[in-house]
Motif scaffolding. Structure first.
Motif, PDB file in Angstrom:
ATOM      1  N   VAL A  79     -26.287  53.790  25.725  1.00 28.34           N
ATOM      2  CA  VAL A  79     -25.539  54.916  25.149  1.00 28.34           C
ATOM      3  C   VAL A  79     -24.450  54.396  24.209  1.00 28.34           C
ATOM      4  CG1 VAL A  79     -24.073  56.910  25.627  1.00 28.34           C
ATOM      5  CG2 VAL A  79     -26.013  56.413  27.123  1.00 28.34           C
ATOM      6  N   VAL A  80     -23.756  53.348  24.613  1.00 27.28           N
ATOM      7  CA  VAL A  80     -22.728  52.754  23.752  1.00 27.28           C
ATOM      8  C   VAL A  80     -23.355  52.267  22.452  1.00 27.28           C
ATOM      9  CG1 VAL A  80     -21.080  50.856  23.530  1.00 27.28           C
ATOM     10  CG2 VAL A  80     -21.224  52.139  25.670  1.00 27.28           C
ATOM     11  N   ALA A  81     -24.534  51.660  22.525  1.00 29.24           N
ATOM     12  CA  ALA A  81     -25.215  51.203  21.307  1.00 29.24           C
ATOM     13  C   ALA A  81     -25.544  52.374  20.387  1.00 29.24           C
ATOM     14  CB  ALA A  81     -26.486  50.440  21.674  1.00 29.24           C
ATOM     15  N   VAL A  82     -25.952  53.495  20.980  1.00 32.92           N
ATOM     16  CA  VAL A  82     -26.234  54.697  20.183  1.00 32.92           C
ATOM     17  C   VAL A  82     -24.957  55.202  19.503  1.00 32.92           C
ATOM     18  CG1 VAL A  82     -26.889  57.129  20.342  1.00 32.92           C
ATOM     19  CG2 VAL A  82     -28.258  55.389  21.508  1.00 32.92           C
ATOM     20  N   LEU A  83     -23.867  55.284  20.248  1.00 26.29           N
ATOM     21  CA  LEU A  83     -22.601  55.739  19.675  1.00 26.29           C
ATOM     22  C   LEU A  83     -22.163  54.811  18.535  1.00 26.29           C
ATOM     23  CD1 LEU A  83     -20.616  56.766  22.881  1.00 26.29           C
ATOM     24  CD2 LEU A  83     -21.810  58.265  21.271  1.00 26.29           C
ATOM     25  N   ASP A  84     -22.320  53.506  18.741  1.00 19.12           N
ATOM     26  CA  ASP A  84     -21.967  52.550  17.685  1.00 19.12           C
ATOM     27  C   ASP A  84     -22.831  52.771  16.447  1.00 19.12           C
ATOM     28  OD1 ASP A  84     -20.049  51.392  19.288  1.00 19.12           O
ATOM     29  OD2 ASP A  84     -21.290  49.668  19.860  1.00 19.12           O
ATOM     30  N   ASP A  85     -24.108  53.015  16.663  1.00 13.50           N
ATOM     31  CA  ASP A  85     -25.017  53.215  15.535  1.00 13.50           C
ATOM     32  C   ASP A  85     -24.651  54.450  14.726  1.00 13.50           C
ATOM     33  OD1 ASP A  85     -27.434  52.277  14.143  1.00 13.50           O
ATOM     34  OD2 ASP A  85     -28.338  54.155  14.841  1.00 13.50           O
ATOM     35  N   ARG A  90     -15.705  58.075  20.182  1.00 17.76           N
ATOM     36  CA  ARG A  90     -15.421  58.749  21.456  1.00 17.76           C
ATOM     37  C   ARG A  90     -16.176  60.071  21.476  1.00 17.76           C
ATOM     38  NH1 ARG A  90     -10.004  60.888  23.554  1.00 17.76           N
ATOM     39  NH2 ARG A  90      -9.883  60.192  25.712  1.00 17.76           N
ATOM     40  N   ALA A  91     -16.754  60.417  22.627  1.00 20.89           N
ATOM     41  CA  ALA A  91     -17.565  61.628  22.709  1.00 20.89           C
ATOM     42  C   ALA A  91     -17.380  62.289  24.067  1.00 20.89           C
ATOM     43  CB  ALA A  91     -19.043  61.291  22.504  1.00 20.89           C
TER      44      ALA A  91
END
Length: 262
Positions: A79-85, A90-91
């Motif tokens: 999930v962190v990788a998706v947010l970074d992409d 912050r979500a």
């Protein structure tokens, strides 16, 4: 129709993720052995106010299906990788069933990435978790796969809900999963132990659960609410495991109202 992208997780596994709507980001996390289609029937309820973000867990959908590397903590890192992409710092996060366990890991280990948290039809697992009863386990494990599927449907939806729905049902698992991935998801969910996580969750949290949920017993909800600092508890009267779908007119607004004040 959500737009889809592919990103690379920290271990090189490719993760498919989808986004739609507009507004502040809201990550929606599906149940065990399910891909992003878990949310298809209710996703639009959130898109007027939020940019919804989903992913195909490793082993599902269009994501890679590695032989090893399945745990709720690894899913949280994905999930962190998706947010970074997506360039999202912050979500808000709404996790249901196993997705609620992933959300616990995300909020406890990556607190800077989670603004508000909703945990639905989930449990702390491990020593604190309340296990489903032997009859439910027997129904799901029966060799007649048609009967097992019907048993799962009846654990997901009330008789009234099934009487008014003819499918397709989005919450019964990804039929394209490889056997090794299905086993990996089972190990990930069974291996989750939130005992050391819950007290570390700093995000404002809403715990939701159907009162008639036997697949993930409703008794897990107060355990979560009592151990997560400043958590609120909302029980959905009469609902079973797929409360977020069958009782969407109650559950969706409850989550949005909570996030609007978190």
């Amino acid at each position: 129709m959500p737009s889809e992208q592919i990103c690379e997780a920290s271990d090189g596994v490719r993760i498919a993720h989808q986004h739609a709507g507009q507004g502040p980001p809201l990550v929606l996390l599906a149940g065990q052995a399910n891909n992003h289609h878990w949310w298809d029937d209710v996703r639009a309820d959130f898109e007027a106010t939020h940019t919804t973000i989903t992913l195909d867990y490793r082993g599902t959908g269009r994501s890679d299906s590695p032989r090893e590397g399945y745990s709720t903590e690894i899913f949280a890192r994905d999930v962190v990788a998706v947010l970074d992409d997506l360039g999202v710092d912050r979500a808000d996060v709404y996790g249901t069933s196993m997705g609620g366990r992933v959300a616990q890991c995300l909020a406890a280990h990556h607190p800077d990435r989670v603004r508000g948290l909703a945990l639905g039809c989930t449990s702390p697992g491990g020593r604190l978790g309340v296990e489903r009863d032997a009859e439910v386990r027997r129904q799901l494990a029966q060799s007649d796969r048609t009967a097992a599927r019907q048993a799962l449907l009846e654990l997901m939806y009330t008789p009234a809900g099934l009487a008014t729905r003819r499918g397709p049902y989005r919450v019964l698992g990804d039929p394209t999963m490889a056997p090794n991935a299905r086993r990996g998801h089972l190990r990930a969910s069974d291996g989750h132990d939130g005992a050391t996580l819950l007290g570390a969750i700093a995000a404002p949290t809403l715990v939701l659960h159907g009162t008639d949920d036997r697949l993930n017993p409703a008794a897990n909800a107060p355990v979560l609410a009592e151990r997560i600092p400043c958590a609120r508890l909302r029980m959905v009267d009469g609902a079973r495991h797929a409360y977020f779908d069958e009782y969407r007119s109650v559950a969706g607004p409850a989550v949005l109202d909570f996030l609007s004040t978190a």
